[in-house]
Design an enzyme around this catalytic site. Structure first.
Site, PDB file in Angstrom:
ATOM      1  N   GLY A  12       0.807  -1.215   0.000  1.00 22.65           N
ATOM      2  CA  GLY A  12       0.000   0.000   0.000  1.00 22.65           C
ATOM      3  C   GLY A  12       0.835   1.258   0.000  1.00 22.65           C
ATOM      4  O   GLY A  12       0.462   2.261   0.616  1.00 22.65           O
ATOM      5  N   ARG A  15       0.771   5.632  -1.995  1.00 22.60           N
ATOM      6  CA  ARG A  15       0.332   6.922  -1.463  1.00 22.60           C
ATOM      7  C   ARG A  15       0.307   6.853   0.057  1.00 22.60           C
ATOM      8  O   ARG A  15       0.555   5.819   0.662  1.00 22.60           O
ATOM      9  CB  ARG A  15      -1.046   7.291  -2.007  1.00 22.60           C
ATOM     10  CG  ARG A  15      -2.128   6.286  -1.653  1.00 22.60           C
ATOM     11  CD  ARG A  15      -3.466   6.640  -2.257  1.00 22.60           C
ATOM     12  NE  ARG A  15      -4.494   5.686  -1.867  1.00 22.60           N
ATOM     13  CZ  ARG A  15      -5.787   5.840  -2.107  1.00 22.60           C
ATOM     14  NH1 ARG A  15      -6.205   6.926  -2.740  1.00 22.60           N
ATOM     15  NH2 ARG A  15      -6.665   4.939  -1.723  1.00 22.60           N
ATOM     16  N   ASP A  63      -2.440  -7.308  -4.920  1.00 17.16           N
ATOM     17  CA  ASP A  63      -3.716  -7.334  -4.219  1.00 17.16           C
ATOM     18  C   ASP A  63      -3.527  -8.273  -3.039  1.00 17.16           C
ATOM     19  O   ASP A  63      -3.449  -9.492  -3.212  1.00 17.16           O
ATOM     20  CB  ASP A  63      -4.815  -7.843  -5.151  1.00 17.16           C
ATOM     21  CG  ASP A  63      -6.198  -7.850  -4.499  1.00 17.16           C
ATOM     22  OD1 ASP A  63      -6.274  -7.655  -3.267  1.00 17.16           O
ATOM     23  OD2 ASP A  63      -7.189  -8.059  -5.223  1.00 17.16           O
ATOM     24  N   VAL A  64      -3.429  -7.720  -1.834  1.00 16.67           N
ATOM     25  CA  VAL A  64      -3.109  -8.549  -0.667  1.00 16.67           C
ATOM     26  C   VAL A  64      -4.248  -9.488  -0.293  1.00 16.67           C
ATOM     27  O   VAL A  64      -4.060 -10.345   0.581  1.00 16.67           O
ATOM     28  CB  VAL A  64      -2.682  -7.700   0.547  1.00 16.67           C
ATOM     29  CG1 VAL A  64      -1.403  -6.930   0.253  1.00 16.67           C
ATOM     30  CG2 VAL A  64      -3.807  -6.772   1.002  1.00 16.67           C
ATOM     31  N   ASN A  90       1.281  -2.260   5.371  1.00 14.89           N
ATOM     32  CA  ASN A  90       0.598  -0.976   5.483  1.00 14.89           C
ATOM     33  C   ASN A  90      -0.734  -0.949   4.733  1.00 14.89           C
ATOM     34  O   ASN A  90      -1.606  -0.146   5.067  1.00 14.89           O
ATOM     35  CB  ASN A  90       1.521   0.121   4.949  1.00 14.89           C
ATOM     36  CG  ASN A  90       0.811   1.440   4.736  1.00 14.89           C
ATOM     37  OD1 ASN A  90       0.490   2.149   5.678  1.00 14.89           O
ATOM     38  ND2 ASN A  90       0.548   1.777   3.474  1.00 14.89           N
ATOM     39  N   SER A 142      -4.480  -0.016  14.676  1.00 12.69           N
ATOM     40  CA  SER A 142      -5.269   1.220  14.789  1.00 12.69           C
ATOM     41  C   SER A 142      -5.745   1.395  16.215  1.00 12.69           C
ATOM     42  O   SER A 142      -5.949   0.422  16.953  1.00 12.69           O
ATOM     43  CB  SER A 142      -6.499   1.151  13.868  1.00 12.69           C
ATOM     44  OG  SER A 142      -7.361   2.256  14.071  1.00 12.69           O
ATOM     45  N   TYR A 156     -13.779  -2.644  10.386  1.00 11.20           N
ATOM     46  CA  TYR A 156     -12.420  -2.089  10.467  1.00 11.20           C
ATOM     47  C   TYR A 156     -11.837  -2.328  11.857  1.00 11.20           C
ATOM     48  O   TYR A 156     -10.697  -2.782  11.998  1.00 11.20           O
ATOM     49  CB  TYR A 156     -12.468  -0.591  10.162  1.00 11.20           C
ATOM     50  CG  TYR A 156     -11.117   0.087  10.195  1.00 11.20           C
ATOM     51  CD1 TYR A 156     -10.265   0.027   9.097  1.00 11.20           C
ATOM     52  CD2 TYR A 156     -10.695   0.785  11.322  1.00 11.20           C
ATOM     53  CE1 TYR A 156      -9.025   0.646   9.124  1.00 11.20           C
ATOM     54  CE2 TYR A 156      -9.462   1.411  11.349  1.00 11.20           C
ATOM     55  CZ  TYR A 156      -8.628   1.339  10.243  1.00 11.20           C
ATOM     56  OH  TYR A 156      -7.395   1.945  10.278  1.00 11.20           O
ATOM     57  N   ALA A 158     -12.633  -4.613  14.078  1.00 10.23           N
ATOM     58  CA  ALA A 158     -12.378  -6.036  14.277  1.00 10.23           C
ATOM     59  C   ALA A 158     -11.107  -6.474  13.553  1.00 10.23           C
ATOM     60  O   ALA A 158     -10.293  -7.241  14.091  1.00 10.23           O
ATOM     61  CB  ALA A 158     -13.569  -6.855  13.801  1.00 10.23           C
ATOM     62  N   LYS A 160      -8.497  -4.669  12.815  1.00  5.70           N
ATOM     63  CA  LYS A 160      -7.295  -4.111  13.444  1.00  5.70           C
ATOM     64  C   LYS A 160      -7.035  -4.747  14.810  1.00  5.70           C
ATOM     65  O   LYS A 160      -5.869  -4.873  15.223  1.00  5.70           O
ATOM     66  CB  LYS A 160      -7.422  -2.592  13.552  1.00  5.70           C
ATOM     67  CG  LYS A 160      -7.438  -1.889  12.196  1.00  5.70           C
ATOM     68  CD  LYS A 160      -6.207  -2.216  11.362  1.00  5.70           C
ATOM     69  CE  LYS A 160      -6.143  -1.415  10.071  1.00  5.70           C
ATOM     70  NZ  LYS A 160      -4.917  -1.688   9.293  1.00  5.70           N
TER      71      LYS A 160
END
Length: 249
Positions: A12, A15, A63-64, A90, A142, A156, A158, A160
Site C-alpha cells: 500500500g 500513497r 492485491d493482498v 501498510n 489502529s 475495520y 475487528a 485491526k
C-alpha cells in the site's frame, strides 16, 4: 544512513503512510519494493523516490487479498534485490459504515485486506527471514482495534484488533530467529482514508485528541522508522500508539 544495504517491502505504498515511509527509508539508504493494488500509482511513486534519493526502487501490483499476489511479491523482491530485511504491512481499507448497514460483501472485503492480507504477508516472508535469522516486520493496527471504532466501522475495528493479536503471535514465534514484529496503532490520520469521515466526525475526533489535530503521514512514518531501525532491536510484540494522546495506556 541507518538502512544502507537494507531491502524493504511496503504494501500500500503508492500513497499516504506507505509512500511517506518509503521516502523516509530511501533517504536513509534502503532499497524499496513499492507494492500497491494500483500499479500506476506504485510505478509513479517508485520513479519519484528513485529520482529523489538515488536508491534502487522497484514496483509491483499486489492485491493482498490474493495469496498468489503475495507470493509473487516475495519472489519478485528476492529476484530484484536478493534479500528482504523489512516488511511493512501498510495496505488497508476502511468504510465508516454503521453496523446495521454493513453488508456481507463489505465485511469480507475489509477483513480480507486488513487481516487476512497481513497474515499471509507475514507468513510468506517468515521462511526468508528465519533462514537469515534476522528481519523486521511492522504492521499497521489502529486505535480502533484497541477501543472499538469511534467512526471507522465495526469491521475495520475487528480487523485491526486481529492485527494486534497477529503481531504478538508472530513476535513470539519469530523472536528465537532474531526477527522482531511490531505494530503501530494510529489514531485519525490526514490521508485519503481519514478524509472519508464526515465533517462532523472529523470535528469530534479532533476535539477528542489532546494534541488537537489529526496526525499527518510524517508522524506515522517517523514512528515506523524508529521501530524498523536498530534503535528498536530489543523491542518486539509492541503496539505503539501514535494518536496524539487519544489513548493513554
Amino acid at each position: 544512513m541507518r538502512f544502507k544495504d537494507k531491502v524493504a517491502i511496503i504494501t500500500g505504498s503508492g500513497r499516504g503512510i506507505g509512500k511517506e515511509t518509503a521516502r523516509h527509508l530511501a533517504a536513509e539508504g534502503a532499497s524499496i519494493m513499492i507494492s500497491d493494488i494500483n500499479f500506476d500509482t506504485a510505478r509513479e511513486t517508485a520513479k519519484e523516490i528513485e529520482t529523489s534519493f538515488k536508491t534502487k526502487v522497484s514496483s509491483i501490483q499486489t492485491d493482498v487479498k490474493k495469496r498468489e499476489d503475495i507470493y509473487e511479491l516475495m519472489e519478485c523482491t528476492m529476484r530484484d534485490f536478493g534479500q528482504i530485511d523489512i516488511l511493512f504491512n501498510n495496505a488497508g481499507i476502511m468504510y465508516p459504515t454503521p453496523v446495521e448497514d454493513i453488508s456481507e460483501e463489505e465485511w469480507d472485503e475489509v477483513l480480507d485486506v486488513n487481516l487476512r492480507g497481513v497474515f499471509f504477508c507475514c507468513q510468506a516472508v517468515t521462511p526468508i527471514m528465519k533462514k537469515r535469522r534476522q528481519g523486521k516486520i511492522l504492521n499497521i493496527a489502529s486505535l480502533a482495534g484497541k477501543v472499538g471504532g469511534i467512526a471507522a466501522g465495526a469491521h475495520y475495528s475487528a480487523s485491526k484488533a486481529g492485527v494486534i493479536c497477529l503481531t504478538k503471535t508472530f513476535a513470539r514465534e519469530l523472536a528465537p530467529f532474531g526477527v522482531t514484529v511490531n505494530a503501530i496503532a494510529p489514531g485519525p490520520v490526514d490521508t485519503d482514508m481519514g478524509r472519508l469521515f464526515s465533517p462532523g466526525a472529523r470535528e469530534d475526533l479532533t476535539k477528542a485528541c489532546p494534541l488537537g489535530r489529526f496526525a499527518d503521514t510524517g508522524d506515522i512514518a517517523e514512528a515506523a522508522i524508529f521501530l524498523l531501525s536498530d534503535g528498536a532491536k530489543h523491542i518486539t510484540g509492541e503496539i505503539l500508539d501514535v494518536d496524539g494522546g487519544m489513548l493513554m495506556d
